[in-house]
Design a protein around this motif. Structure first.
Motif, PDB file in Angstrom:
ATOM      1  N   HIS A  53     -11.371 -44.115  24.861  1.00  0.00           N
ATOM      2  CA  HIS A  53     -10.575 -45.170  24.430  1.00  0.00           C
ATOM      3  C   HIS A  53      -9.766 -44.937  23.642  1.00  0.00           C
ATOM      4  O   HIS A  53     -10.100 -44.211  22.511  1.00  0.00           O
ATOM      5  CB  HIS A  53     -11.432 -46.296  24.224  1.00  0.00           C
ATOM      6  N   VAL A  54      -8.493 -45.464  23.623  1.00  0.00           N
ATOM      7  CA  VAL A  54      -7.455 -45.247  22.438  1.00  0.00           C
ATOM      8  C   VAL A  54      -7.183 -46.918  21.778  1.00  0.00           C
ATOM      9  O   VAL A  54      -7.237 -47.797  22.461  1.00  0.00           O
ATOM     10  CB  VAL A  54      -6.153 -44.940  22.898  1.00  0.00           C
ATOM     11  N   ALA A  55      -7.467 -46.857  20.406  1.00  0.00           N
ATOM     12  CA  ALA A  55      -7.067 -48.262  19.693  1.00  0.00           C
ATOM     13  C   ALA A  55      -6.827 -47.796  18.499  1.00  0.00           C
ATOM     14  O   ALA A  55      -6.899 -46.662  17.883  1.00  0.00           O
ATOM     15  CB  ALA A  55      -8.384 -49.078  19.893  1.00  0.00           C
ATOM     16  N   ARG A  56      -6.656 -48.819  17.534  1.00  0.00           N
ATOM     17  CA  ARG A  56      -6.363 -48.639  16.092  1.00  0.00           C
ATOM     18  C   ARG A  56      -7.673 -48.417  15.295  1.00  0.00           C
ATOM     19  O   ARG A  56      -8.640 -48.888  15.567  1.00  0.00           O
ATOM     20  CB  ARG A  56      -5.654 -49.739  15.600  1.00  0.00           C
ATOM     21  N   TRP A  57      -7.293 -47.609  14.459  1.00  0.00           N
ATOM     22  CA  TRP A  57      -8.676 -47.104  13.549  1.00  0.00           C
ATOM     23  C   TRP A  57      -9.189 -48.262  12.838  1.00  0.00           C
ATOM     24  O   TRP A  57      -8.312 -48.885  12.099  1.00  0.00           O
ATOM     25  CB  TRP A  57      -8.162 -46.102  12.663  1.00  0.00           C
ATOM     26  N   LEU A  58     -10.383 -48.798  12.963  1.00  0.00           N
ATOM     27  CA  LEU A  58     -10.934 -49.790  12.342  1.00  0.00           C
ATOM     28  C   LEU A  58     -10.058 -51.343  12.843  1.00  0.00           C
ATOM     29  O   LEU A  58     -10.252 -52.292  12.107  1.00  0.00           O
ATOM     30  CB  LEU A  58     -11.147 -49.840  10.902  1.00  0.00           C
ATOM     31  N   GLY A  59      -9.260 -51.228  13.894  1.00  0.00           N
ATOM     32  CA  GLY A  59      -8.595 -52.445  14.461  1.00  0.00           C
ATOM     33  C   GLY A  59      -7.396 -52.485  13.904  1.00  0.00           C
ATOM     34  O   GLY A  59      -6.537 -53.270  14.081  1.00  0.00           O
ATOM     35  N   HIS A  60      -6.799 -51.699  12.750  1.00  0.00           N
ATOM     36  CA  HIS A  60      -5.770 -51.876  12.072  1.00  0.00           C
ATOM     37  C   HIS A  60      -5.141 -50.660  11.433  1.00  0.00           C
ATOM     38  O   HIS A  60      -3.715 -50.966  11.036  1.00  0.00           O
ATOM     39  CB  HIS A  60      -5.727 -53.108  10.978  1.00  0.00           C
TER      40      HIS A  60
END
Length: 146
Positions: A53-60
């Motif tokens: 999955h791809v997302a922002r590191w630690l959400g931000h």
């Protein structure tokens, strides 16, 4: 994420992707990143396939790709299939890895023979460079005064 079944790989992966540690994958056909407490399965782990999955590191932070994997310590047949799937995924789909995160439950005081052989196998598969790009993470830490 690499480690024994039940060592918190999916929970840690979710936190690194800025999700709740107990996130449940909404996809009907995919159990990756779903935490064991929310699965219908018992004993042999939730994650059955290697997936990313791809997302922002630690959400931000910057975008990162985190790979969830089945745990080690299941049957020999399951482990062989998992390793083959992992190698194919890393070679064909991801093509490079910045870091391997090896998860271990803080309460697990012994390095089992199965885990020892898995670590040796990973070292042989990825070469001596594997250990230069590995982080060992103690999960499910009690954080009590002791």
């Amino acid at each position: 994420m690499l480690g024994p079944t039940g060592s918190g790989k999916s929970s840690l992966a979710n936190v690194l992707l800025g999700r709740d540690k107990e996130w449940k994958n909404p996809a009907e056909d995919e159990e990756c990143f779903t935490v064991g407490a929310f699965s219908g399965t018992v004993g042999s782990g939730v994650t059955r396939d290697v997936c990313a999955h791809v997302a922002r590191w630690l959400g931000h932070g910057p975008f990162v790709t985190v790979v969830d994997t089945p745990g080690f310590g299941n049957s020999l047949e399951e482990e062989e299939a998992s390793i083959e799937q992992l190698v194919d995924f890393l070679k064909d789909d991801l093509m490079y890895v910045n870091v391997f995160v090896l998860t271990f439950k803080e309460s697990d005081k012994r390095l089992t023979l199965g885990l020892q052989s898995m670590m040796k196998l990973l070292g042989r598969m990825f070469g001596s460079e594997f250990w230069k790009f590995s982080v060992i993470c103690g999960t499910q830490w009690g954080y009590d005064e002791r």
